[in-house]
Design a protein around this motif. Sequence first.
Motif, PDB file in Angstrom:
ATOM      1  N   ARG A  99      -5.955   3.916   3.593  1.00 45.60           N
ATOM      2  CA  ARG A  99      -4.699   3.778   2.854  1.00 45.60           C
ATOM      3  C   ARG A  99      -4.906   2.819   1.683  1.00 45.60           C
ATOM      4  NH1 ARG A  99       0.426   1.055   5.621  1.00 45.60           N
ATOM      5  NH2 ARG A  99      -0.211   2.429   7.305  1.00 45.60           N
ATOM      6  N   SER A 144       0.833  -1.210   0.000  1.00 45.93           N
ATOM      7  CA  SER A 144       0.000   0.000   0.000  1.00 45.93           C
ATOM      8  C   SER A 144       0.864   1.255   0.000  1.00 45.93           C
ATOM      9  CB  SER A 144      -0.927   0.001   1.212  1.00 45.93           C
ATOM     10  OG  SER A 144      -0.182   0.001   2.408  1.00 45.93           O
ATOM     11  N   THR A 145       0.245   2.340  -0.399  1.00 40.77           N
ATOM     12  CA  THR A 145       0.887   3.647  -0.373  1.00 40.77           C
ATOM     13  C   THR A 145       0.795   4.165   1.054  1.00 40.77           C
ATOM     14  OG1 THR A 145       0.150   4.031  -2.632  1.00 40.77           O
ATOM     15  CG2 THR A 145       0.835   5.964  -1.374  1.00 40.77           C
ATOM     16  N   SER A 151      -0.770   0.476  -3.553  1.00 36.80           N
ATOM     17  CA  SER A 151       0.127   1.137  -4.510  1.00 36.80           C
ATOM     18  C   SER A 151      -0.097   0.509  -5.886  1.00 36.80           C
ATOM     19  CB  SER A 151       1.577   0.928  -4.073  1.00 36.80           C
ATOM     20  OG  SER A 151       1.911  -0.448  -4.156  1.00 36.80           O
TER      21      SER A 151
END
Length: 186
Positions: free
Chosen positions: A22, A13-14, A25
Motif C-alpha cells: 500500500r 496511504s491510499t 497518497s
Amino acid sequence: MATNLYLVRHAHSTYSIDELNRPLSERGLADAQRVISLLLHENINTLISSPYKRAIQTIQGLAVPLNLDIVIEGDFKERMLSGEPVSNFDMAIKRVWEDFSFAWAGGESSLFAQNRGFRALCKVLKQYEGCNVVIGTHGNIMVLIMNALDQRYDYSFWKQLDMPDIYKLSFDEDHLIGVQRIWSRR
C-alpha cells in the motif's frame, strides 16, 4: 551517551487490501517531505523500517542525503487485527486494547503484537547503542511498544496520533529517560 529512537508513524496511504504494498497518497508523499525536513538535522546514524511500503516511503527521503541504507525489520510491521476484514474497525480495535490477551480470528492480540515489537526495539537498543535511529513503523504497533515502556501510552493516546507522527524516545542503555513529540499537524 543516550540512544535516541525516532518512531515514525507512516504518512497517509491510499487504501488497498494489499498491506505490504500500500503506497502513500499524494498528501502522504507531501507529509513525508516534512518528516524528512524535521529529521534531516538530527544526526541520524541508522534507518530502520517495517517492510510495508508506506512505512519505507515515509522515511526513504533520508537515505540519500544521509548516505544510509534502510534496514528492514519485519517485527516493526503493523499488528494484524484480524484475518478477515472487520465490519466495525473502531469496535474491533478498541476490543483488543481493552483486553490485551484477546485476538480476533487470524489476528494478533495486543500482548502478542506488543511482545513482537518490544523485542525488535530491544534488539535495536542493543545493536545501535549511543546512536540516533529512525524507525519507520505504524500507529498501533508504535503505541503498543511505547505502552510496554509506560502504560500511559494507551488506546486514547493511539486515537490522538497524527498520520504521520514522530516520537523521539531517549534511552540510557535500556532505560527510557525521555519522550518528545517531534511532529504535530495541529
